[in-house]
Motif scaffolding. Structure first.
Motif, PDB file in Angstrom:
ATOM      1  N   GLY A  76      13.455   7.353  16.418  1.00  0.00           N
ATOM      2  CA  GLY A  76      12.708   8.599  16.483  1.00  0.00           C
ATOM      3  C   GLY A  76      11.974   8.917  15.198  1.00  0.00           C
ATOM      4  N   ILE A  77      11.680  10.193  15.024  1.00  0.00           N
ATOM      5  CA  ILE A  77      10.982  10.644  13.830  1.00  0.00           C
ATOM      6  C   ILE A  77      12.003  10.871  12.719  1.00  0.00           C
ATOM      7  CG2 ILE A  77       9.545  12.477  12.834  1.00  0.00           C
ATOM      8  CD1 ILE A  77       8.355  12.899  15.623  1.00  0.00           C
ATOM      9  N   GLY A  78      11.834  10.131  11.641  1.00  0.00           N
ATOM     10  CA  GLY A  78      12.744  10.293  10.519  1.00  0.00           C
ATOM     11  C   GLY A  78      12.476  11.580   9.758  1.00  0.00           C
ATOM     12  N   PHE A  79      11.201  11.888   9.601  1.00  0.00           N
ATOM     13  CA  PHE A  79      10.758  13.092   8.904  1.00  0.00           C
ATOM     14  C   PHE A  79       9.249  13.184   9.058  1.00  0.00           C
ATOM     15  CE2 PHE A  79      11.451   9.546   6.013  1.00  0.00           C
ATOM     16  CZ  PHE A  79      10.224   9.391   5.390  1.00  0.00           C
ATOM     17  N   ASN A  80       8.671  14.256   8.570  1.00  0.00           N
ATOM     18  CA  ASN A  80       7.222  14.448   8.626  1.00  0.00           C
ATOM     19  C   ASN A  80       6.660  14.627   7.219  1.00  0.00           C
ATOM     20  OD1 ASN A  80       8.065  15.126  11.442  1.00  0.00           O
ATOM     21  ND2 ASN A  80       5.895  15.601  11.670  1.00  0.00           N
ATOM     22  N   GLY A 122       0.814  -1.206   0.000  1.00  0.00           N
ATOM     23  CA  GLY A 122       0.000   0.000   0.000  1.00  0.00           C
ATOM     24  C   GLY A 122       0.848   1.256   0.000  1.00  0.00           C
ATOM     25  N   VAL A 123       0.180   2.383   0.205  1.00  0.00           N
ATOM     26  CA  VAL A 123       0.879   3.660   0.297  1.00  0.00           C
ATOM     27  C   VAL A 123       1.502   3.772   1.678  1.00  0.00           C
ATOM     28  CG1 VAL A 123       0.619   6.173   0.283  1.00  0.00           C
ATOM     29  CG2 VAL A 123      -0.595   4.781  -1.393  1.00  0.00           C
ATOM     30  N   GLY A 124       2.828   3.924   1.715  1.00  0.00           N
ATOM     31  CA  GLY A 124       3.504   4.067   2.998  1.00  0.00           C
ATOM     32  C   GLY A 124       3.245   5.422   3.610  1.00  0.00           C
ATOM     33  N   ALA A 174       2.229  22.422  11.486  1.00  0.00           N
ATOM     34  CA  ALA A 174       1.165  21.881  12.342  1.00  0.00           C
ATOM     35  C   ALA A 174       0.242  20.989  11.532  1.00  0.00           C
ATOM     36  CB  ALA A 174       0.381  23.026  12.971  1.00  0.00           C
ATOM     37  N   GLY A 175      -0.122  19.851  12.110  1.00  0.00           N
ATOM     38  CA  GLY A 175      -1.020  18.925  11.443  1.00  0.00           C
ATOM     39  C   GLY A 175      -0.332  17.907  10.569  1.00  0.00           C
ATOM     40  N   SER A 176       0.979  17.990  10.403  1.00  0.00           N
ATOM     41  CA  SER A 176       1.686  17.014   9.587  1.00  0.00           C
ATOM     42  C   SER A 176       1.813  15.698  10.348  1.00  0.00           C
ATOM     43  CB  SER A 176       3.057  17.532   9.177  1.00  0.00           C
ATOM     44  OG  SER A 176       3.865  17.794  10.319  1.00  0.00           O
ATOM     45  N   THR A 177       2.152  14.650   9.618  1.00  0.00           N
ATOM     46  CA  THR A 177       2.203  13.296  10.185  1.00  0.00           C
ATOM     47  C   THR A 177       3.649  12.841  10.333  1.00  0.00           C
ATOM     48  OG1 THR A 177       0.097  12.728   9.149  1.00  0.00           O
ATOM     49  CG2 THR A 177       1.505  10.895   9.839  1.00  0.00           C
ATOM     50  N   PRO A 178       4.056  12.389  11.513  1.00  0.00           N
ATOM     51  CA  PRO A 178       5.429  11.892  11.669  1.00  0.00           C
ATOM     52  C   PRO A 178       5.612  10.525  11.017  1.00  0.00           C
ATOM     53  CG  PRO A 178       4.215  11.668  13.726  1.00  0.00           C
ATOM     54  CD  PRO A 178       3.315  12.409  12.791  1.00  0.00           C
ATOM     55  N   VAL A 179       6.757  10.329  10.390  1.00  0.00           N
ATOM     56  CA  VAL A 179       7.155   9.029   9.863  1.00  0.00           C
ATOM     57  C   VAL A 179       8.275   8.522  10.756  1.00  0.00           C
ATOM     58  CG1 VAL A 179       8.049   7.751   7.890  1.00  0.00           C
ATOM     59  CG2 VAL A 179       6.525   9.712   7.521  1.00  0.00           C
ATOM     60  N   TYR A 180       7.999   7.429  11.462  1.00  0.00           N
ATOM     61  CA  TYR A 180       8.947   6.912  12.441  1.00  0.00           C
ATOM     62  C   TYR A 180       9.989   6.021  11.758  1.00  0.00           C
ATOM     63  CZ  TYR A 180       5.241   8.497  15.520  1.00  0.00           C
ATOM     64  OH  TYR A 180       4.298   9.259  16.151  1.00  0.00           O
ATOM     65  N   ARG A 181      11.217   6.103  12.273  1.00  0.00           N
ATOM     66  CA  ARG A 181      12.323   5.312  11.711  1.00  0.00           C
ATOM     67  C   ARG A 181      12.810   4.347  12.790  1.00  0.00           C
ATOM     68  NH1 ARG A 181      17.825   7.902   8.950  1.00  0.00           N
ATOM     69  NH2 ARG A 181      19.295   6.718  10.239  1.00  0.00           N
ATOM     70  N   LEU A 182      12.878   3.076  12.430  1.00  0.00           N
ATOM     71  CA  LEU A 182      13.350   2.036  13.346  1.00  0.00           C
ATOM     72  C   LEU A 182      14.481   1.265  12.688  1.00  0.00           C
ATOM     73  CD1 LEU A 182       9.960   2.212  13.512  1.00  0.00           C
ATOM     74  CD2 LEU A 182      10.387   0.624  15.401  1.00  0.00           C
ATOM     75  N   PHE A 183      15.378   0.714  13.534  1.00  0.00           N
ATOM     76  CA  PHE A 183      16.559   0.018  13.020  1.00  0.00           C
ATOM     77  C   PHE A 183      16.702  -1.314  13.718  1.00  0.00           C
ATOM     78  CE2 PHE A 183      21.240  -0.748  13.372  1.00  0.00           C
ATOM     79  CZ  PHE A 183      21.468  -1.026  12.031  1.00  0.00           C
ATOM     80  N   ASN A 184      17.033  -2.347  12.916  1.00  0.00           N
ATOM     81  CA  ASN A 184      17.292  -3.678  13.449  1.00  0.00           C
ATOM     82  C   ASN A 184      18.763  -3.990  13.274  1.00  0.00           C
ATOM     83  OD1 ASN A 184      17.504  -6.631  13.638  1.00  0.00           O
ATOM     84  ND2 ASN A 184      15.254  -6.602  13.669  1.00  0.00           N
ATOM     85  N   ALA A 185      19.514  -4.007  14.389  1.00  0.00           N
ATOM     86  CA  ALA A 185      20.961  -4.210  14.326  1.00  0.00           C
ATOM     87  C   ALA A 185      21.319  -5.591  13.805  1.00  0.00           C
ATOM     88  CB  ALA A 185      21.573  -3.990  15.711  1.00  0.00           C
ATOM     89  N   MET A 230      18.594  -3.671   8.830  1.00  0.00           N
ATOM     90  CA  MET A 230      17.492  -3.057   8.085  1.00  0.00           C
ATOM     91  C   MET A 230      16.897  -1.872   8.841  1.00  0.00           C
ATOM     92  SD  MET A 230      15.346  -6.395   6.852  1.00  0.00           S
ATOM     93  CE  MET A 230      16.124  -7.761   5.979  1.00  0.00           C
ATOM     94  N   HIS A 231      16.342  -0.932   8.068  1.00  0.00           N
ATOM     95  CA  HIS A 231      15.514   0.142   8.598  1.00  0.00           C
ATOM     96  C   HIS A 231      14.073  -0.077   8.141  1.00  0.00           C
ATOM     97  CE1 HIS A 231      19.382   2.264   9.103  1.00  0.00           C
ATOM     98  NE2 HIS A 231      18.741   2.973  10.021  1.00  0.00           N
ATOM     99  N   VAL A 232      13.151   0.416   8.931  1.00  0.00           N
ATOM    100  CA  VAL A 232      11.767   0.453   8.497  1.00  0.00           C
ATOM    101  C   VAL A 232      11.214   1.844   8.808  1.00  0.00           C
ATOM    102  CG1 VAL A 232      10.723  -0.372  10.654  1.00  0.00           C
ATOM    103  CG2 VAL A 232       9.560  -0.792   8.487  1.00  0.00           C
ATOM    104  N   PHE A 233      10.352   2.323   7.924  1.00  0.00           N
ATOM    105  CA  PHE A 233       9.723   3.634   8.087  1.00  0.00           C
ATOM    106  C   PHE A 233       8.206   3.424   8.118  1.00  0.00           C
ATOM    107  CE2 PHE A 233      13.809   4.250   6.154  1.00  0.00           C
ATOM    108  CZ  PHE A 233      14.309   5.414   6.718  1.00  0.00           C
ATOM    109  N   THR A 234       7.532   4.027   9.092  1.00  0.00           N
ATOM    110  CA  THR A 234       6.102   3.820   9.210  1.00  0.00           C
ATOM    111  C   THR A 234       5.425   5.026   9.835  1.00  0.00           C
ATOM    112  OG1 THR A 234       4.377   2.374  10.111  1.00  0.00           O
ATOM    113  CG2 THR A 234       6.335   2.674  11.467  1.00  0.00           C
ATOM    114  N   THR A 235       4.194   5.289   9.412  1.00  0.00           N
ATOM    115  CA  THR A 235       3.365   6.319  10.045  1.00  0.00           C
ATOM    116  C   THR A 235       2.443   5.699  11.091  1.00  0.00           C
ATOM    117  OG1 THR A 235       1.639   6.099   8.366  1.00  0.00           O
ATOM    118  CG2 THR A 235       3.359   7.745   7.960  1.00  0.00           C
TER     119      THR A 235
END
Length: 860
Positions: free
Chosen positions: A855-859, A755-757, A816-827, A831-836
């Motif tokens: 944390g928040i990768g970007f918004n 789907g749309v990430g 204001a009102g933007s959506t954070p895209v979270y960044r996670l890392f698996n040592a 791999m990284h994963v990005f999710t809202t």
């Protein structure tokens, strides 16, 4: 405003010509200023995500004919009458003596109909195109003329209707909702008892006084242009489709056995039922189409059959209020009810049969959604009885799977011609639930398809909307009773509709479908972003703290409640559903938008809608103050609802040379091509609001039934460019792309489309970079200039910059009102994963998963 009194239908009242009223009925929040509580003025119109402007108001009159616009306004559409004129049409949901009789609609034969009308209003195209966004005066300044959509009508017996008489053999002098198959007219109740449904509402006489007959409650409608899906595909003529709805029995007919067990509903079941209708717009003729069914519909929606020889129509609601599955109609174009070809050139064939046959409306059958036993088990059912409304149970079970396969099978009934009229109870109406049970000691027939059971539902199933991508055979359906929303994709139709015919009747034995539940009706399924507006009306017990439309206040539920109106719009940067609720919300009925993934049909961002407007409600301070958009029209505090939307972007868009698109250029698939090429903030819509609170004054004087308004509007909700997310099945990593061709090329080739990430905003200020690691085979994404520069400066890392896949905001510069895209890392995997999704994030961060929060990768 033209306050000079005039005499209309014998009443003295202020003249308001069509389009003169400028005060809006839609509201942005509960009125809390004195200026918002003045008669003849708007309430709070500081809409957070939309802009509205009045086109016309029920009770206004044509300055030449003196005929008024009637209400409630419901199904609506617009098209080009000619290259200089936009024709807006809407139908009124009216109930004759069940509500208030409208003035007579006179046909060429002299027969008169009260109840629902279908009005058109013609506007100057140039002025209509700029009306919403300029500082022009009222819509009356662009008004040209108005009228009714047809002046000839054919009944369920196939005859042009003439003035009423009681001669049984004179079937032309009959209308189906009060006529038995043998031509006997069943008269309405002349004196409802005090304890009857109507007696309790103060009604003393259900007989008609304004017409021979009445059109009962035209609700959702569809304007369908010829060849909408390509040359020869779709309907052959420009048409308007509508149906009478519900079941008038308990309201209009006397109980036939007094205090006995029979009711007015039993009387209605023995009549010809409710009319399914199509209007030949070119010739201004309306036909009743019994092949589509006689049980009443909210909406009849054509979709792409993928075949020049067949018509496919979604049939939503009501089955004379009997349990039923979701239904579609499949008709064979060019054939008569007897299954034989109709010669379009023959002088002996009626224009009725030529028109209906070439549009596939004489020879066809109704099909219902059914599922097999394994699917029943997968969806959580331990028992599955056709008598039970199992679809309601599924749509309110948040834990149930969101996707399943189904088939649409025909009932055992098929209409076989005007010469063999059958009562509605003898059509498909009761067949969907027959499963071989023993009822009152008698074993009933089993009408279930072999190996399948109809996935039956309650009957209050209202608007559906077709995928605007004219290459698809998909639609989305509101399930009003449960509050659910689901999509249907006839993914194999191109193979099945013309070839799957073992019984050799010229119609497919079944159609396969993939079903996607988009929203359940359970609490928590949806939260509406109100943009700091949408404040509900005050009530000391139920809303003392002024909750907002982020949830349904009266139901105290974060979900859709009684969704009714539905429209699927496709822009170059977003697919959007516009939803209208019909729940009787005392605190303001909601109109909101849902962004959806154009592939999966899931809501973006997850479980979030955008508030457009609210209206009415018995707690509304405007109603409590006795004010209305048109001074003097206030009658009584009542509920309210929006009821549908229609995209007019193609009609108002100019080409690069400054000229409008012509009728010829917008014909067939042309209009949708233009609409989908424009961003959402350039789209213009029309819509309607039903406002019974404002049914006095001019509305009552002009015999217009219940009040309401027709308006233009647009939306300014968060959009952007979709970035698609795919799963690499080989290593479990995720791949992101904003390129549709790239997405489609790798889907299935080792990758699963998820789907749309997220959507990159049009006004993002920071590039989102994509790198590829040729040695390890993975991708990496960053919105950090420092991180990007470090990787570019270190070739030994193996990462090569592939480019920018969109613009975003860094966490520190997000609006204001933007959506954070979270960044996670698996040592462990690197791999990284990005999710809202907060749910996905919390799941991955559970103990022992190996994932760490970055944390928040970007918004976006």
């Amino acid at each position: 405003m033209g306050d000079k009194p005039s005499c209309v239908f014998g009443f003295s009242m202020p003249t308001r010509n069509i389009g003169q009223i400028v005060a809006l009925m839609p509201e942005a929040s509960t009125p809390d200023l004195a200026s918002e509580l003045k008669d003849g003025f708007s309430g709070d119109v500081d809409f957070p995500y939309a802009n509205f402007k009045v086109l016309a108001t029920v009770g206004e009159i044509d300055p030449v004919t003196k005929k008024a616009l009637t209400g409630y306004p419901d199904g609506q559409a617009a098209w080009l009458k000619d290259n200089d004129t936009v024709r807006v049409a809407y139908q009124s949901e009216s109930y004759a003596t069940m509500s208030n009789e409208t003035y007579p609609w006179l046909m060429e034969t002299g027969v008169k109909f009260t109840g629902s009308h279908i009005h058109f209003i013609d506007y100057d195209r140039s002025k209509f195109a700029t009306f919403l966004n300029d500082n022009s005066g009222p819509a009356s300044e662009m008004f040209k003329t108005s009228g009714e959509l047809f002046d000839r009508v054919f009944n369920v017996f196939g005859l042009e209707v003439k003035p009423k008489n009681t001669t049984k053999t004179d079937l032309a002098a009959k209308w189906g909702n009060q006529t038995n198959p043998d031509g006997t007219i069943v008269e309405f109740d002349a004196k409802p008892s005090a304890t009857s449904n109507q007696g309790l509402r103060g009604k003393t006489n259900m007989l008609l006084s304004e017409g021979d007959f009445f059109f009962h409650s035209f609700c959702g409608s569809v304007y369908e242009p010829a060849n909408k899906y390509g040359a020869g595909i779709g309907l052959a003529d420009d048409v308007w489709l509508m149906g009478e709805e519900w079941n008038i029995g308990s309201s209009m007919f006397l109980d036939p056995d007094g205090a006995g067990p029979l009711t007015g509903t039993d009387v209605a079941n023995k009549t010809m039922g409710l009319a399914s209708m199509v209007v030949d717009l070119k010739n201004e003729v309306a036909y009743t189409v019994p092949a589509l069914g006689q049980g009443g519909y909210e909406k009849l929606l054509p979709i792409n059959s993928q075949n020049k020889d067949y018509t496919l129509i979604v049939a939503s609601g009501y089955n004379h209020e009997q349990t039923m599955p979701m239904k579609v109609y499949i008709g064979r174009k060019g054939f008569g009810a007897d299954g034989k070809l109709v010669d379009q050139a023959s002088s002996t064939i009626s224009e009725r049969d030529k028109f209906l046959s070439r549009n596939g409306l004489l020879y066809g059958q109704l099909y219902g959604m059914a599922i097999d036993s394994s699917t029943q088990t997968n969806l959580g059912f331990t028992t599955f009885d056709a008598d039970v409304r199992n679809l309601n149970t599924y749509l309110t079970n948040a834990a149930a799977p969101t996707a399943f396969a189904a088939r649409y099978y025909p009932s055992s009934y098929r209409w076989n011609g005007f010469d063999t009229p059958e009562a509605v109870i003898d059509t498909d109406m009761m067949l969907w639930v027959q499963d071989g049970d023993t009822v009152n000691g008698v074993k009933e027939a089993n009408s279930q398809p072999a190996g399948y059971t109809f996935f039956n539902s309650s009957t209050k199933v209202e608007h559906s909307s077709a995928d605007p991508d004219t290459s698809k055979s998909r639609f989305i359906q509101n399930h009003t009773d449960s509050g659910g929303l689901f999509g249907v994709d006839f993914n194999l139709i191109a193979k099945e509709i013309g070839a799957n015919d073992l019984d050799k009747n010229g119609l497919p034995d079944y159609l396969s479908a993939n079903i996607t539940r988009i929203l359940s009706g359970a609490n928590g399924a949806l939260t509406v972003d109100t943009g700091n507006k949408g404040v509900g009306h005050f009530d000391a017990k139920l809303n003392p703290n002024l909750q907002t439309a982020q949830k349904h206040i009266e139901a105290n539920k974060n979900a859709m409640v009684a969704p009714d109106g539905l429209f699927w719009a496709k822009a170059s940067d977003a697919d959007v559903l516009i939803v209208d609720e019909d729940s009787g919300n005392d605190f303001g009925e909601r109109k909101f938008a849902l962004r959806i993934d154009p592939v999966t049909m899931q809501v973006l961002p997850d479980a979030t809608g955008y508030f457009l407007a609210q209206a009415g409600g018995e707690k509304n301070p405007r109603a409590l103050a006795g004010v209305a958009a048109n001074p003097g029209d206030f009658q009584k505090a009542r509920g309210s609802e929006f009821s549908g939307s229609w995209d007019v972007t193609g009609l108002v868009t100019r080409k690069a040379d400054g000229t409008f698109y012509t009728k010829a250029e917008l014909a067939g698939t042309g209009n949708q091509i233009v609409e989908s090429s424009r961003p959402l903030d350039e789209h213009v819509f029309i819509g309607v609001l039903q406002q019974p609170t404002e049914s006095g004054g001019a509305v009552a004087a002009n015999k217009a039934d219940y009040g309401g308004q027709i308006f233009q509007f647009n939306m300014d909700i968060p959009t952007g460019t979709p970035v698609y997310r795919l799963l690499d099945r080989a290593d479990g990593s995720h791949f992101f792309t904003n390129n549709v061709k790239e997405r489609d090329a790798i889907t299935g080739a080792g990758f699963t489309y998820e789907g749309v990430g997220f959507n990159t905003p049009n006004k993002g200020t920071q590039a989102l970079y994509r790198f590829y690691n040729s040695s390890k085979g993975g991708h990496f994404y960053t919105a950090s200039e420092a991180e990007k520069n470090a990787l570019v400066a270190t070739p030994s890392s193996g990462f090569a910059l592939e480019g920018n896949i969109g613009n975003v905001w860094t966490a520190g510069s997000a609006i204001a009102g933007s959506t954070p895209v979270y960044r996670l890392f698996n040592a462990g995997s690197g791999m990284h994963v990005f999710t809202t999704s907060q749910l996905e994030r919390s799941t991955l961060l559970a103990p022992s998963t190996g994932w760490a929060d970055e944390g928040i990768g970007f918004n976006v």
